[in-house]
Design a protein around this motif. Structure first.
Motif, PDB file in Angstrom:
ATOM      1  N   VAL A  19       0.845  -1.200   0.000  1.00 45.38           N
ATOM      2  CA  VAL A  19       0.000   0.000   0.000  1.00 45.38           C
ATOM      3  C   VAL A  19       0.876   1.245   0.000  1.00 45.38           C
ATOM      4  O   VAL A  19       2.081   1.179   0.248  1.00 45.38           O
ATOM      5  CB  VAL A  19      -0.973   0.017   1.204  1.00 45.38           C
ATOM      6  N   GLU A  20       0.257   2.372  -0.251  1.00 41.70           N
ATOM      7  CA  GLU A  20       0.966   3.650  -0.306  1.00 41.70           C
ATOM      8  C   GLU A  20       1.690   3.894   1.021  1.00 41.70           C
ATOM      9  O   GLU A  20       1.112   3.779   2.090  1.00 41.70           O
ATOM     10  CB  GLU A  20      -0.037   4.765  -0.598  1.00 41.70           C
ATOM     11  N   THR A  21       2.970   4.208   0.939  1.00 44.86           N
ATOM     12  CA  THR A  21       3.823   4.288   2.119  1.00 44.86           C
ATOM     13  C   THR A  21       4.117   5.717   2.560  1.00 44.86           C
ATOM     14  O   THR A  21       4.241   5.991   3.749  1.00 44.86           O
ATOM     15  CB  THR A  21       5.167   3.570   1.828  1.00 44.86           C
ATOM     16  N   LYS A  22       4.239   6.630   1.628  1.00 44.31           N
ATOM     17  CA  LYS A  22       4.736   7.966   1.942  1.00 44.31           C
ATOM     18  C   LYS A  22       3.888   8.684   2.991  1.00 44.31           C
ATOM     19  O   LYS A  22       4.424   9.299   3.919  1.00 44.31           O
ATOM     20  CB  LYS A  22       4.827   8.815   0.673  1.00 44.31           C
ATOM     21  N   SER A  23       2.569   8.601   2.887  1.00 45.62           N
ATOM     22  CA  SER A  23       1.724   9.311   3.855  1.00 45.62           C
ATOM     23  C   SER A  23       1.891   8.729   5.260  1.00 45.62           C
ATOM     24  O   SER A  23       1.906   9.459   6.245  1.00 45.62           O
ATOM     25  CB  SER A  23       0.264   9.292   3.433  1.00 45.62           C
ATOM     26  N   ALA A  24       2.046   7.405   5.363  1.00 45.08           N
ATOM     27  CA  ALA A  24       2.270   6.789   6.676  1.00 45.08           C
ATOM     28  C   ALA A  24       3.613   7.230   7.243  1.00 45.08           C
ATOM     29  O   ALA A  24       3.731   7.526   8.432  1.00 45.08           O
ATOM     30  CB  ALA A  24       2.221   5.269   6.558  1.00 45.08           C
ATOM     31  N   TRP A  25       4.615   7.314   6.394  1.00 46.88           N
ATOM     32  CA  TRP A  25       5.945   7.748   6.818  1.00 46.88           C
ATOM     33  C   TRP A  25       5.894   9.187   7.327  1.00 46.88           C
ATOM     34  O   TRP A  25       6.430   9.511   8.374  1.00 46.88           O
ATOM     35  CB  TRP A  25       6.912   7.619   5.646  1.00 46.88           C
ATOM     36  N   ARG A  26       5.237  10.045   6.567  1.00 48.66           N
ATOM     37  CA  ARG A  26       5.172  11.468   6.920  1.00 48.66           C
ATOM     38  C   ARG A  26       4.295  11.738   8.146  1.00 48.66           C
ATOM     39  O   ARG A  26       4.506  12.703   8.858  1.00 48.66           O
ATOM     40  CB  ARG A  26       4.661  12.290   5.739  1.00 48.66           C
ATOM     41  N   SER A  27       3.310  10.870   8.392  1.00 48.50           N
ATOM     42  CA  SER A  27       2.417  11.108   9.527  1.00 48.50           C
ATOM     43  C   SER A  27       2.879  10.399  10.802  1.00 48.50           C
ATOM     44  O   SER A  27       2.196  10.462  11.821  1.00 48.50           O
ATOM     45  CB  SER A  27       0.991  10.687   9.177  1.00 48.50           C
ATOM     46  N   ALA A  28       4.040   9.744  10.740  1.00 46.83           N
ATOM     47  CA  ALA A  28       4.568   9.070  11.930  1.00 46.83           C
ATOM     48  C   ALA A  28       4.818  10.098  13.031  1.00 46.83           C
ATOM     49  O   ALA A  28       5.235  11.224  12.771  1.00 46.83           O
ATOM     50  CB  ALA A  28       5.860   8.339  11.586  1.00 46.83           C
ATOM     51  N   THR A  29       4.512   9.715  14.247  1.00 47.19           N
ATOM     52  CA  THR A  29       4.727  10.610  15.385  1.00 47.19           C
ATOM     53  C   THR A  29       5.802  10.021  16.281  1.00 47.19           C
ATOM     54  O   THR A  29       5.926   8.798  16.390  1.00 47.19           O
ATOM     55  CB  THR A  29       3.431  10.815  16.189  1.00 47.19           C
ATOM     56  N   PRO A  30       6.572  10.877  16.922  1.00 46.22           N
ATOM     57  CA  PRO A  30       7.664  10.376  17.762  1.00 46.22           C
ATOM     58  C   PRO A  30       7.155   9.687  19.015  1.00 46.22           C
ATOM     59  O   PRO A  30       6.119  10.061  19.557  1.00 46.22           O
ATOM     60  CB  PRO A  30       8.447  11.638  18.113  1.00 46.22           C
ATOM     61  N   GLY A  31       7.880   8.689  19.441  1.00 46.97           N
ATOM     62  CA  GLY A  31       7.602   8.040  20.716  1.00 46.97           C
ATOM     63  C   GLY A  31       8.282   8.816  21.826  1.00 46.97           C
ATOM     64  O   GLY A  31       9.020   9.771  21.575  1.00 46.97           O
ATOM     65  N   GLU A  32       8.056   8.406  23.050  1.00 43.15           N
ATOM     66  CA  GLU A  32       8.607   9.150  24.180  1.00 43.15           C
ATOM     67  C   GLU A  32      10.128   9.107  24.229  1.00 43.15           C
ATOM     68  O   GLU A  32      10.760   9.966  24.834  1.00 43.15           O
ATOM     69  CB  GLU A  32       8.014   8.647  25.488  1.00 43.15           C
ATOM     70  N   ASN A  33      10.757   8.131  23.581  1.00 41.75           N
ATOM     71  CA  ASN A  33      12.218   8.045  23.584  1.00 41.75           C
ATOM     72  C   ASN A  33      12.866   8.608  22.315  1.00 41.75           C
ATOM     73  O   ASN A  33      14.078   8.504  22.149  1.00 41.75           O
ATOM     74  CB  ASN A  33      12.664   6.590  23.768  1.00 41.75           C
ATOM     75  N   ASP A  34      12.066   9.145  21.412  1.00 38.87           N
ATOM     76  CA  ASP A  34      12.605   9.700  20.165  1.00 38.87           C
ATOM     77  C   ASP A  34      13.024  11.150  20.367  1.00 38.87           C
ATOM     78  O   ASP A  34      12.200  12.007  20.674  1.00 38.87           O
ATOM     79  CB  ASP A  34      11.561   9.626  19.044  1.00 38.87           C
ATOM     80  N   ARG A  35      14.303  11.402  20.175  1.00 40.99           N
ATOM     81  CA  ARG A  35      14.804  12.767  20.289  1.00 40.99           C
ATOM     82  C   ARG A  35      15.003  13.317  18.885  1.00 40.99           C
ATOM     83  O   ARG A  35      15.375  12.599  17.974  1.00 40.99           O
ATOM     84  CB  ARG A  35      16.158  12.782  21.008  1.00 40.99           C
ATOM     85  N   ASN A  36      14.749  14.566  18.708  1.00 45.03           N
ATOM     86  CA  ASN A  36      14.998  15.243  17.429  1.00 45.03           C
ATOM     87  C   ASN A  36      14.282  14.556  16.267  1.00 45.03           C
ATOM     88  O   ASN A  36      14.832  14.439  15.182  1.00 45.03           O
ATOM     89  CB  ASN A  36      16.503  15.321  17.146  1.00 45.03           C
ATOM     90  N   PHE A  37      13.071  14.088  16.500  1.00 47.15           N
ATOM     91  CA  PHE A  37      12.332  13.364  15.464  1.00 47.15           C
ATOM     92  C   PHE A  37      11.900  14.309  14.350  1.00 47.15           C
ATOM     93  O   PHE A  37      11.274  15.330  14.585  1.00 47.15           O
ATOM     94  CB  PHE A  37      11.089  12.703  16.066  1.00 47.15           C
ATOM     95  N   ASP A  38      12.273  13.963  13.135  1.00 47.42           N
ATOM     96  CA  ASP A  38      11.885  14.721  11.943  1.00 47.42           C
ATOM     97  C   ASP A  38      12.064  13.795  10.751  1.00 47.42           C
ATOM     98  O   ASP A  38      13.195  13.524  10.330  1.00 47.42           O
ATOM     99  CB  ASP A  38      12.749  15.970  11.800  1.00 47.42           C
ATOM    100  N   SER A  39      10.969  13.266  10.224  1.00 53.21           N
ATOM    101  CA  SER A  39      11.072  12.277   9.147  1.00 53.21           C
ATOM    102  C   SER A  39      11.724  12.846   7.890  1.00 53.21           C
ATOM    103  O   SER A  39      12.271  12.093   7.085  1.00 53.21           O
ATOM    104  CB  SER A  39       9.695  11.711   8.805  1.00 53.21           C
ATOM    105  N   THR A  40      11.722  14.149   7.725  1.00 49.76           N
ATOM    106  CA  THR A  40      12.329  14.733   6.518  1.00 49.76           C
ATOM    107  C   THR A  40      13.855  14.701   6.574  1.00 49.76           C
ATOM    108  O   THR A  40      14.502  14.889   5.544  1.00 49.76           O
ATOM    109  CB  THR A  40      11.870  16.189   6.314  1.00 49.76           C
ATOM    110  N   ARG A  41      14.444  14.440   7.736  1.00 50.62           N
ATOM    111  CA  ARG A  41      15.907  14.365   7.832  1.00 50.62           C
ATOM    112  C   ARG A  41      16.458  13.211   7.005  1.00 50.62           C
ATOM    113  O   ARG A  41      17.636  13.209   6.651  1.00 50.62           O
ATOM    114  CB  ARG A  41      16.344  14.215   9.280  1.00 50.62           C
ATOM    115  N   ALA A  42      15.628  12.222   6.692  1.00 47.34           N
ATOM    116  CA  ALA A  42      16.078  11.060   5.927  1.00 47.34           C
ATOM    117  C   ALA A  42      15.788  11.194   4.434  1.00 47.34           C
ATOM    118  O   ALA A  42      16.023  10.254   3.678  1.00 47.34           O
ATOM    119  CB  ALA A  42      15.403   9.806   6.470  1.00 47.34           C
TER     120      ALA A  42
END
Length: 125
Positions: A19-42
Motif C-alpha cells: 500500500v501507499e507508504t509515503k503518507s504513513a511515513w510522513r504522519s509518523a509521530t515520535p515516541g517518548e524516547n525519540d529525540r529530534n524526530f523529523d522524518s524529513t531528515r532522511a
C-alpha cells in the motif's frame, strides 16, 4: 569516501498487499524516547514505492518464504538488502540494521572521527 545507501520502506496491509507508504511515513509521530524526530531528515536516502503492483510482484515471494518459515511478517517485518548491481545481498526478518549502517557511514565519511565541518553538516557539538 562515499557510501551509497537507499532505503525503500514498503508498507503491507493486513492482507499482505503493498500500500501507499509515503503518507504513513510522513504522519509518523515520535515516541517518548525519540529525540529530534523529523522524518524529513532522511529525505536524501529514502525513496517511496511508486508502482505498487510491481513492488507487490517483487515482494510476494519473500513474504511467502518468510511465512513458510514461521515468521510473522506483519509484526516483525522483512528486510531485503539489494546491492547496486541489483543482486540480493541478504534477506532477513525484522528491521534493517540501521545502527550498523549509520556506523559504517560515519567511518566512511569521517564524521565518527570529528572531521572539520561535521557539526554544521550533521548537527551536534
Amino acid at each position: 569516501a562515499g557510501v551509497d545507501v537507499m532505503i525503500v520502506p514498503v508498507l503491507l496491509d493486513e492482507n499482505f498487499n503493498v500500500v501507499e507508504t509515503k503518507s504513513a511515513w510522513r504522519s509518523a509521530t515520535p515516541g517518548e524516547n525519540d529525540r529530534n524526530f523529523d522524518s524529513t531528515r532522511a529525505d536524501e536516502v529514502i525513496c517511496f514505492p511508486s508502482v505498487l503492483s510491481m513492488w507487490q510482484e517483487y515482494i510476494d515471494s519473500d513474504v511467502k518464504t518468510a511465512q513458510g518459515q514461521g515468521f510473522d511478517v506483519l509484526s516483525k517485518g522483512i528486510t531485503v538488502t539489494v546491492k547496486k548491481n541489483g543482486r540480493i545481498l541478504r534477506r532477513a526478518t525484522g528491521l534493517p540494521p540501521f545502527g550498523d549502517m549509520v556506523g559504517m557511514m560515519e567511518v566512511a565519511d569521517g564524521s565518527k572521527f570529528g572531521m572539520p565541518g561535521d557539526s554544521e553538516k550533521y548537527g551536534g557539538p
